[in-house]
Write an enzyme that holds these catalytic residues in place. Structure first.
Site, PDB file in Angstrom:
ATOM      1  N   ASP A 188       0.989  -1.214   0.064  1.00 16.07           N
ATOM      2  CA  ASP A 188       0.022  -0.011   0.076  1.00 16.07           C
ATOM      3  C   ASP A 188       0.859   1.220  -0.126  1.00 16.07           C
ATOM      4  O   ASP A 188       1.907   1.316   0.693  1.00 16.07           O
ATOM      5  CB  ASP A 188      -1.038   0.020   1.274  1.00 16.07           C
ATOM      6  CG  ASP A 188      -1.688   1.050   1.365  1.00 16.07           C
ATOM      7  OD1 ASP A 188      -2.581   1.289   0.154  1.00 16.07           O
ATOM      8  OD2 ASP A 188      -1.872   1.906   2.478  1.00 16.07           O
ATOM      9  N   GLU A 230       1.612  -0.332  -4.936  1.00 19.97           N
ATOM     10  CA  GLU A 230       0.750   0.608  -5.507  1.00 19.97           C
ATOM     11  C   GLU A 230       1.338   1.845  -5.799  1.00 19.97           C
ATOM     12  O   GLU A 230       1.786   2.865  -5.024  1.00 19.97           O
ATOM     13  CB  GLU A 230      -0.174   1.014  -4.066  1.00 19.97           C
ATOM     14  CG  GLU A 230      -1.416   2.124  -4.564  1.00 19.97           C
ATOM     15  CD  GLU A 230      -2.133   2.640  -3.508  1.00 19.97           C
ATOM     16  OE1 GLU A 230      -3.120   3.494  -3.536  1.00 19.97           O
ATOM     17  OE2 GLU A 230      -1.656   2.391  -2.484  1.00 19.97           O
TER      18      GLU A 230
END
Length: 658
Positions: free
Chosen positions: A351, A380
């Protein structure tokens, strides 16, 4: 400036060889063409190494014809990964001209500049290594937000949380609201869980899925779980660690691997580690400077003022380079990374990779590969990951020591802009070629190619040209559904983009429910429940059909990619395997696939394709299920409104050997 007399095209191997990103120490040939029979000046190339100086290299005359002169220079990529940047300097009749990248910095044909330095061309220099494992690079990803996918265990919610509520109806609309007195968010839950995912494994297998990517499933107070409470425990509302192990085992038996979402730039304030709310017995960093977790966080005024993610107090940032934190997440014998790989996970999605130091990502990948060499690490990243700058630092995601793959949001944007008529075929070609040029080859062919995710509006809503989200108040957003004619158009467009996604280089990723026709604006409306029993079966059947074709034909998974048509409303490309070796140098059947896509919703088009160069004489139209013959050098191929064509020919072993 008009530049008809100077030319360089970085997409063309005649002008730059080899094409695109290069391994360290590669020799690179650069050429510049000048069409001026009276030219008697000079040409040079200025090459800048990122973080170092600029070198001015005089170019030699390579070719001299009556109307054209070609100048050439050779440069060498450095021994260490990084970036090279270049542009050309032309001296003519006492004047100095600069030729560099185009204004959009997409590579390819450049522009002439006078009086100011031009944008530079990019060369990514990477450390060469093996490609991601076969299970990943040839896979189909299905992203699951576990609370919203399916409620197993008889549909009963597991282990209710304090301060939350459970919807009575699976069909309800997700909602965020705040407590009227405290202002704290009250999270809604629907009861989806890991047992539900186990029960739906046959559905995923039938669709052709081979990888599940879970949004966070570790213990936390929220429904989204990006505020981790305990990294070593599955959230009780979703299941247990033992249920996760069993899920991994059953999925693996069906040819499906599982990737977890790792949230390591921050924790939750309601966690073992910070424990602001006092819900855990351990001494948290918020409670005492004597806490073993205190060094993980950055306090400005202990305890009430601390660094947090984007100013959200429930998400205190961590210092990722703190040794005790790295030991806990990465290096320790029972680290979070090692623990979940041992439980059955096959990889991680990081993330907000931009928030993580390069050293942290590189260290994470190193230990992950030591634990399981076949595991993968995805980041990400929302932009071109080859030249991303975050917090003033040039990120090294694709230079060989960090990420195996990235979420390909640029791919999503390119396809949407094309099908909605915002960019024509040529602009689409430039945008895709820019990624192909900037990314190391293995990265370009293994990016996570998505159309939807938990962070963007549902793709059907976008393709139906719903009103801008900012134009509607939240209650109207929640109630909005596409009108029948909008939905029909959106479904046709999505079928076209699905065909594109499943035949393009990369690893296709389906966000749960997109294949069933789910709608919704951004979070939380893009996180609704899967409509079991109320799916759009036209879309479900189409996804299953096209994924099946990708899984059946090797050339669609690992064939080299060549654009063949990019004008107006049409984009087309070829995938090819030759000499019995695919893009990853693995033994494979020779094969050719021709893909043509017409975005026009009302008009058919006739497309001239140079089949003599790219295609065998006999191919199969897979969507029309018929054989076709290409017997000329060029073939006019007719495409109906919003129609895609997929022609394939794979040689059988007898043909190859004969």
């Amino acid at each position: 400036m008009e530049c008809s007399w100077v030319f360089h095209n970085s997409y063309d191997a005649y002008f730059r060889a080899p094409f695109g990103a290069v391994p360290c120490r590669t020799k690179i040939t650069l050429r510049l063409e000048i069409e001026d029979p009276l030219f008697s000046g000079s040409a040079a190339v200025r090459v800048r190494r990122q973080g170092a100086g600029t070198e001015h290299i005089n170019m030699d005359l390579y070719q001299d014809r009556e109307e054209r002169k070609v100048f050439q220079a050779e440069i060498a990529a450095p021994e260490d990964p990084g970036w090279l940047w270049y542009y050309f300097v032309i001296e003519k009749e006492g004047m100095v001209f600069y030729y560099g990248n185009n204004g959009e910095k997409l590579g390819g044909q450049g522009e002439l500049w006078m009086g100011s330095y031009p944008p530079e061309y990019q060369i990514t220099v990477y450390r060469e290594g093996p490609p991601p494992p076969q299970w990943f690079r040839e896979g189909i990803i299905y992203q699951i937000f576990a609370d919203r996918f399916f409620a197993g265990s008889g549909g009963q919610a597991l282990h209710m949380k304090k301060g939350c509520f459970i919807h009575d109806r699976w069909e309800d609309t997700p909602v965020y609201f705040q407590h009227p007195y405290t202002g704290a968010y009250i999270f809604d839950f629907f009861g989806g869980n890991l047992e539900g995912v186990k029960e739906k494994l046959p559905y995923l297998k039938e669709m052709g899925v081979s990888i599940i990517y879970f949004n966070p499933i570790f213990q936390s107070p929220s429904n989204h779980k990006y505020d981790t409470g305990d990294y070593h425990q599955i959230d009780p509302m979703l299941g247990t660690n033992e249920i996760f192990q069993d899920l991994c085992q059953r999925a693996r038996e069906m040819g499906i691997q599982i990737i977890l979402d790792g949230v390591f730039s921050h924790t939750g304030s309601d966690s073992i580690y910070f424990n602001k709310e006092g819900n855990y017995p351990d001494l948290g960093a918020y409670q005492s400077q004597e806490s073993p977790y205190y060094p993980w966080y950055r306090f400005e005024e202990f305890p009430r003022k601390y660094d947090c993610w984007w100013g959200i107090e429930t998400l205190p940032n961590v210092n990722e380079m703190e040794p005790s934190y790295r030991e806990f997440i990465i290096d320790g014998p029972d680290s979070v990374l090692r623990y979940w790989i041992k439980q059955g996970a096959k990889g991680w999605r990081l993330d907000v990779a931009d928030e993580l130091p390069d050293e942290f990502i590189a260290g994470f990948r190193k230990v992950m590969k030591e634990t399981d060499p076949a595991a993968v690490l995805i980041g990400e990243v929302w932009e071109d990951a080859s030249n991303k700058v975050s917090y003033g630092n040039w990120r090294q995601y694709l230079l060989g020591d960090e990420l195996d793959s990235v979420m390909n949001y640029p791919f999503r944007n390119i396809l949407i802009h094309f099908v909605l008529g915002l960019k024509d075929g040529w602009k689409t070609h430039q945008a895709l070629m820019s990624l192909s040029e900037n990314y190391p080859r293995y990265h370009f062919y293994t990016t996570m190619n998505l159309l939807g995710s938990h962070d963007v509006a549902r793709i059907l809503t976008v393709l139906g040209e719903a009103p801008l989200e900012s134009s509607l108040p939240k209650p109207e957003q929640a109630m909005f559904r596409l009108a029948p004619e909008q939905k029909e158009l959106a479904v046709r467009r999505l079928k076209l983009l699905c065909l594109w996604q499943m035949t393009f280089p990369g690893v296709p990723a389906v966000y749960y429910g997109d294949e069933a026709g789910m709608e919704g604006y951004d979070d939380p409306l893009n996180r609704g429940t899967y409509p079991w029993g109320k799916e759009n079966m036209e879309l479900v059947d189409w996804y299953q059909r096209v994924i099946c074709l990708r899984n059946r034909y090797q050339v669609l998974r690992t064939g080299a990619w060549f654009p063949v048509y990019a004008q107006g409303d049409v984009y087309g490309y070829v995938r090819k395997i030759t000499n019995h070796r695919d893009l990853f140098h693995e033994q494979a059947k020779n094969g050719t696939a021709l893909i043509l896509l017409n975005r026009n919703p009302r008009e058919k088009v006739s497309v001239p394709v140079h089949v003599g160069r790219w295609c065998p004489q006999e191919m199969k139209d897979l969507l029309a299920e018929k054989e076709v013959g290409f017997h000329g050098e060029w073939e006019e191929i007719c495409l109906g409104p919003l129609e895609g064509k997929l022609y394939v020919k794979e040689e059988d072993h007898e043909t190859e050997q004969g």
